[in-house]
Design a protein around this motif. Structure first.
Motif, PDB file in Angstrom:
ATOM      1  N   ALA A  47       0.815  -1.221   0.000  1.00  0.00           N
ATOM      2  CA  ALA A  47       0.000   0.000   0.000  1.00  0.00           C
ATOM      3  C   ALA A  47       0.848   1.271   0.000  1.00  0.00           C
ATOM      4  CB  ALA A  47      -0.930   0.002   1.220  1.00  0.00           C
ATOM      5  N   GLY A  48       2.137   1.117  -0.184  1.00  0.00           N
ATOM      6  CA  GLY A  48       3.009   2.286  -0.199  1.00  0.00           C
ATOM      7  C   GLY A  48       3.404   2.699   1.202  1.00  0.00           C
ATOM      8  N   SER A  49       3.542   3.971   1.405  1.00  0.00           N
ATOM      9  CA  SER A  49       3.979   4.500   2.702  1.00  0.00           C
ATOM     10  C   SER A  49       2.836   4.426   3.709  1.00  0.00           C
ATOM     11  CB  SER A  49       4.450   5.953   2.548  1.00  0.00           C
ATOM     12  OG  SER A  49       4.816   6.468   3.806  1.00  0.00           O
ATOM     13  N   VAL A  50       3.076   3.713   4.803  1.00  0.00           N
ATOM     14  CA  VAL A  50       2.074   3.553   5.857  1.00  0.00           C
ATOM     15  C   VAL A  50       2.690   4.001   7.170  1.00  0.00           C
ATOM     16  CG1 VAL A  50       0.587   1.947   7.089  1.00  0.00           C
ATOM     17  CG2 VAL A  50       1.029   1.609   4.650  1.00  0.00           C
ATOM     18  N   THR A  51       2.044   4.923   7.835  1.00  0.00           N
ATOM     19  CA  THR A  51       2.554   5.443   9.095  1.00  0.00           C
ATOM     20  C   THR A  51       2.048   4.599  10.262  1.00  0.00           C
ATOM     21  OG1 THR A  51       0.670   6.933   9.407  1.00  0.00           O
ATOM     22  CG2 THR A  51       2.539   7.759   8.113  1.00  0.00           C
ATOM     23  N   GLU A  52       2.657   4.821  11.408  1.00  0.00           N
ATOM     24  CA  GLU A  52       2.236   4.113  12.609  1.00  0.00           C
ATOM     25  C   GLU A  52       0.817   4.502  12.996  1.00  0.00           C
ATOM     26  OE1 GLU A  52       2.306   1.419  15.572  1.00  0.00           O
ATOM     27  OE2 GLU A  52       3.839   1.726  14.017  1.00  0.00           O
ATOM     28  N   GLU A  53       0.434   5.774  12.717  1.00  0.00           N
ATOM     29  CA  GLU A  53      -0.930   6.193  13.003  1.00  0.00           C
ATOM     30  C   GLU A  53      -1.936   5.416  12.157  1.00  0.00           C
ATOM     31  OE1 GLU A  53       1.569   8.152  12.473  1.00  0.00           O
ATOM     32  OE2 GLU A  53       1.841   9.140  14.420  1.00  0.00           O
ATOM     33  N   ASP A  54      -1.559   5.132  10.912  1.00  0.00           N
ATOM     34  CA  ASP A  54      -2.445   4.339  10.053  1.00  0.00           C
ATOM     35  C   ASP A  54      -2.632   2.932  10.620  1.00  0.00           C
ATOM     36  OD1 ASP A  54      -2.693   6.438   8.252  1.00  0.00           O
ATOM     37  OD2 ASP A  54      -0.917   5.811   7.115  1.00  0.00           O
ATOM     38  N   LEU A  55      -1.543   2.346  11.092  1.00  0.00           N
ATOM     39  CA  LEU A  55      -1.627   1.001  11.665  1.00  0.00           C
ATOM     40  C   LEU A  55      -2.481   0.997  12.930  1.00  0.00           C
ATOM     41  CD1 LEU A  55       2.081  -0.194  11.257  1.00  0.00           C
ATOM     42  CD2 LEU A  55       0.118  -0.826   9.862  1.00  0.00           C
ATOM     43  N   VAL A  56      -2.355   2.065  13.738  1.00  0.00           N
ATOM     44  CA  VAL A  56      -3.158   2.148  14.962  1.00  0.00           C
ATOM     45  C   VAL A  56      -4.631   2.228  14.621  1.00  0.00           C
ATOM     46  CG1 VAL A  56      -3.709   3.604  16.958  1.00  0.00           C
ATOM     47  CG2 VAL A  56      -1.315   3.163  16.350  1.00  0.00           C
ATOM     48  N   ARG A  57      -4.996   3.016  13.602  1.00  0.00           N
ATOM     49  CA  ARG A  57      -6.398   3.128  13.202  1.00  0.00           C
ATOM     50  C   ARG A  57      -6.940   1.801  12.681  1.00  0.00           C
ATOM     51  NH1 ARG A  57      -4.775   8.295  11.291  1.00  0.00           N
ATOM     52  NH2 ARG A  57      -4.412   7.418   9.203  1.00  0.00           N
ATOM     53  N   ILE A  58      -6.110   1.070  11.944  1.00  0.00           N
ATOM     54  CA  ILE A  58      -6.543  -0.235  11.424  1.00  0.00           C
ATOM     55  C   ILE A  58      -6.776  -1.204  12.578  1.00  0.00           C
ATOM     56  CG2 ILE A  58      -5.838  -2.245  10.075  1.00  0.00           C
ATOM     57  CD1 ILE A  58      -4.364  -0.331   8.210  1.00  0.00           C
ATOM     58  N   ARG A  59      -5.851  -1.206  13.542  1.00  0.00           N
ATOM     59  CA  ARG A  59      -6.009  -2.106  14.692  1.00  0.00           C
ATOM     60  C   ARG A  59      -7.267  -1.763  15.487  1.00  0.00           C
ATOM     61  NH1 ARG A  59      -0.301  -0.753  15.396  1.00  0.00           N
ATOM     62  NH2 ARG A  59       0.979  -2.367  14.389  1.00  0.00           N
ATOM     63  N   GLU A  60      -7.553  -0.479  15.631  1.00  0.00           N
ATOM     64  CA  GLU A  60      -8.761  -0.075  16.341  1.00  0.00           C
ATOM     65  C   GLU A  60     -10.012  -0.502  15.580  1.00  0.00           C
ATOM     66  OE1 GLU A  60      -8.436   4.099  16.892  1.00  0.00           O
ATOM     67  OE2 GLU A  60      -7.006   3.956  18.564  1.00  0.00           O
ATOM     68  N   GLY A  61      -9.954  -0.364  14.251  1.00  0.00           N
ATOM     69  CA  GLY A  61     -11.105  -0.764  13.446  1.00  0.00           C
ATOM     70  C   GLY A  61     -11.366  -2.256  13.494  1.00  0.00           C
ATOM     71  N   LEU A  62     -10.302  -3.041  13.628  1.00  0.00           N
ATOM     72  CA  LEU A  62     -10.435  -4.500  13.695  1.00  0.00           C
ATOM     73  C   LEU A  62     -10.640  -4.997  15.119  1.00  0.00           C
ATOM     74  CD1 LEU A  62      -7.603  -5.552  11.204  1.00  0.00           C
ATOM     75  CD2 LEU A  62     -10.047  -5.367  10.732  1.00  0.00           C
ATOM     76  N   GLY A  63     -10.532  -4.108  16.084  1.00  0.00           N
ATOM     77  CA  GLY A  63     -10.693  -4.516  17.479  1.00  0.00           C
ATOM     78  C   GLY A  63      -9.458  -5.156  18.068  1.00  0.00           C
ATOM     79  N   LEU A  64      -8.302  -4.998  17.412  1.00  0.00           N
ATOM     80  CA  LEU A  64      -7.077  -5.635  17.871  1.00  0.00           C
ATOM     81  C   LEU A  64      -6.376  -4.843  18.969  1.00  0.00           C
ATOM     82  CD1 LEU A  64      -5.626  -6.751  14.410  1.00  0.00           C
ATOM     83  CD2 LEU A  64      -6.854  -8.146  16.090  1.00  0.00           C
ATOM     84  N   ASN A  65      -6.876  -3.637  19.244  1.00  0.00           N
ATOM     85  CA  ASN A  65      -6.276  -2.830  20.302  1.00  0.00           C
ATOM     86  C   ASN A  65      -6.764  -3.243  21.689  1.00  0.00           C
ATOM     87  OD1 ASN A  65      -8.860  -1.876  19.557  1.00  0.00           O
ATOM     88  ND2 ASN A  65      -8.475   0.072  20.598  1.00  0.00           N
ATOM     89  N   GLN A  66      -7.789  -4.077  21.753  1.00  0.00           N
ATOM     90  CA  GLN A  66      -8.323  -4.527  23.032  1.00  0.00           C
ATOM     91  C   GLN A  66      -7.462  -5.642  23.613  1.00  0.00           C
ATOM     92  OE1 GLN A  66     -12.338  -5.698  22.226  1.00  0.00           O
ATOM     93  NE2 GLN A  66     -13.035  -3.620  21.781  1.00  0.00           N
ATOM     94  N   PRO A  67      -7.497  -5.821  24.944  1.00  0.00           N
ATOM     95  CA  PRO A  67      -6.738  -6.921  25.558  1.00  0.00           C
ATOM     96  C   PRO A  67      -7.183  -8.269  25.011  1.00  0.00           C
ATOM     97  CG  PRO A  67      -7.508  -5.375  27.227  1.00  0.00           C
ATOM     98  CD  PRO A  67      -8.163  -4.977  25.940  1.00  0.00           C
ATOM     99  N   PHE A  68      -6.252  -9.212  25.045  1.00  0.00           N
ATOM    100  CA  PHE A  68      -6.534 -10.537  24.491  1.00  0.00           C
ATOM    101  C   PHE A  68      -7.745 -11.184  25.148  1.00  0.00           C
ATOM    102  CE2 PHE A  68      -5.958 -15.129  25.187  1.00  0.00           C
ATOM    103  CZ  PHE A  68      -6.124 -15.575  23.876  1.00  0.00           C
ATOM    104  N   LEU A  69      -7.829 -11.118  26.465  1.00  0.00           N
ATOM    105  CA  LEU A  69      -8.936 -11.766  27.171  1.00  0.00           C
ATOM    106  C   LEU A  69     -10.267 -11.140  26.782  1.00  0.00           C
ATOM    107  CD1 LEU A  69      -9.707 -13.926  29.191  1.00  0.00           C
ATOM    108  CD2 LEU A  69      -9.419 -12.254  31.040  1.00  0.00           C
ATOM    109  N   THR A  70     -10.295  -9.832  26.586  1.00  0.00           N
ATOM    110  CA  THR A  70     -11.528  -9.162  26.165  1.00  0.00           C
ATOM    111  C   THR A  70     -11.971  -9.643  24.787  1.00  0.00           C
ATOM    112  OG1 THR A  70     -10.936  -7.193  27.440  1.00  0.00           O
ATOM    113  CG2 THR A  70     -12.600  -6.922  25.722  1.00  0.00           C
ATOM    114  N   GLN A  71     -11.015  -9.753  23.871  1.00  0.00           N
ATOM    115  CA  GLN A  71     -11.340 -10.251  22.533  1.00  0.00           C
ATOM    116  C   GLN A  71     -11.867 -11.686  22.596  1.00  0.00           C
ATOM    117  OE1 GLN A  71      -8.369  -9.460  19.415  1.00  0.00           O
ATOM    118  NE2 GLN A  71      -7.324  -8.083  20.846  1.00  0.00           N
TER     119      GLN A  71
END
Length: 307
Positions: free
Chosen positions: A41-65
């Motif tokens: 996808a070309g140049s991807v910043t850390e902020e972009d990765l954080v937004r993707i993780r939030e959209g996928l729900g990957l920012n939540q703790p493992f036990l919560t998921q």
């Protein structure tokens, strides 16, 4: 019998929890899906990765998921696929019938071949038919299922052009995948049927049945086979459960639109919801088959109903 089944049901729930917990944790160790989705996808910043993780729900703790997954399991809501956003339950519903049909077809092919051959080997113990059947079963055990699948495709699809090489499009497309798995299963089942029949044929009631003048087919198929049905039902039932879990390679070779292909694609894409859902569904099917085997015990042997 009812108490035994309730106990097994509670054990099954515990097994499902343990299996899904281990698989969910192992999947998390395979890598970051956000990085996989942004490859090329070309140049991807850390902020972009954080937004993707939030959209996928990957920012939540493992036990919560994991608890969210278990909650959704009761309503058959496995979430959405990371690729395309399709409901995972929709993908499972589309792939599950194909896997079940292939597994049933393979088991039927195996039973149809192994029971007559196993009985023939038992009644010809030590003679050339017995030796030939045992040699063929050993050869069958030495064949990897993917190699046998490729050989069948080469012979019947490419050279002879009798059967379609891949896909699920009518009865003819079932033949090669079902025969591939059926031959692998038959190599083991023949030996099981032979051993069970040898033990049964030495029983006193078989001698009495023959002394009454009953035909050999009646003695073998009505009396002997029925009385050695318990170990056969057990093994065939457990084998069907194992077949569901081990059919991935064959589905991939024949491009079969089942759970195996779905899981294989999910592994490559690190699609956590799809992979976790497939493994959970397969686990539930295997546990369900084991429970059906227990019920079959009671139907075949009335003594078990009183336990």
């Amino acid at each position: 019998m009812a108490g035994f089944l309730i106990k097994r049901f509670l054990q099954a729930i515990f097994v499902v929890i343990v299996v899904t917990l281990i698989v969910a944790f192992a999947i998390r160790l395979t890598g970051d899906p956000a990085l996989m989705l942004t490859q090329g996808a070309g140049s991807v910043t850390e902020e972009d990765l954080v937004r993707i993780r939030e959209g996928l729900g990957l920012n939540q703790p493992f036990l919560t998921q994991y608890l969210q997954f278990i909650k959704g399991l009761f309503t058959l809501d496995f979430g959405r696929s990371f690729l395309g956003g399709t409901q995972v339950s929709t993908l499972i519903a589309a792939a599950l019938p194909a896997t079940l049909l292939l597994a049933f077809s393979s088991l039927i092919v195996s039973i149809a071949i192994s029971i007559p051959l196993g009985i023939k080997a038992a009644t010809s113990r030590g003679k050339w038919p017995d030796q030939l059947i045992r040699i063929l079963s050993l050869i069958g055990l030495s064949f990897p299922n993917f190699w046998l699948a490729l050989m069948l495709v080469l012979l019947f699809a490419i050279n002879l052009k009798w059967l379609p090489p891949s896909g699920m499009s009518g009865f003819s497309s079932f033949i090669m995948p079902a025969v591939t798995m059926g031959i692998i299963l038959t190599a083991t089942n023949v030996r099981l049927v032979r051993t069970a029949m040898l033990e049964t044929l030495n029983s006193q009631y078989i001698m009495v049945a023959r002394a009454k003048g009953l035909s050999e087919n009646v003695v073998l198929y009505k009396h002997a086979l029925r009385n050695c049905a318990i170990p056969l039902i057990t093994y065939f039932g457990l084998q069907f459960g194992g077949l569901l879990g081990g059919i991935v390679v064959v589905e991939r070779v024949f491009n079969w639109p089942g759970l195996g292909t779905l899981a294989f694609d999910a592994v490559g894409a690190r699609d956590y919801p799809v992979l976790l859902a497939v493994i959970t569904v397969l686990s539930l099917l295997i546990i369900g088959v084991n429970l059906l085997v227990d019920i079959a015990y009671g139907l075949v042997d009335p003594r078990i109903r009183t336990e």
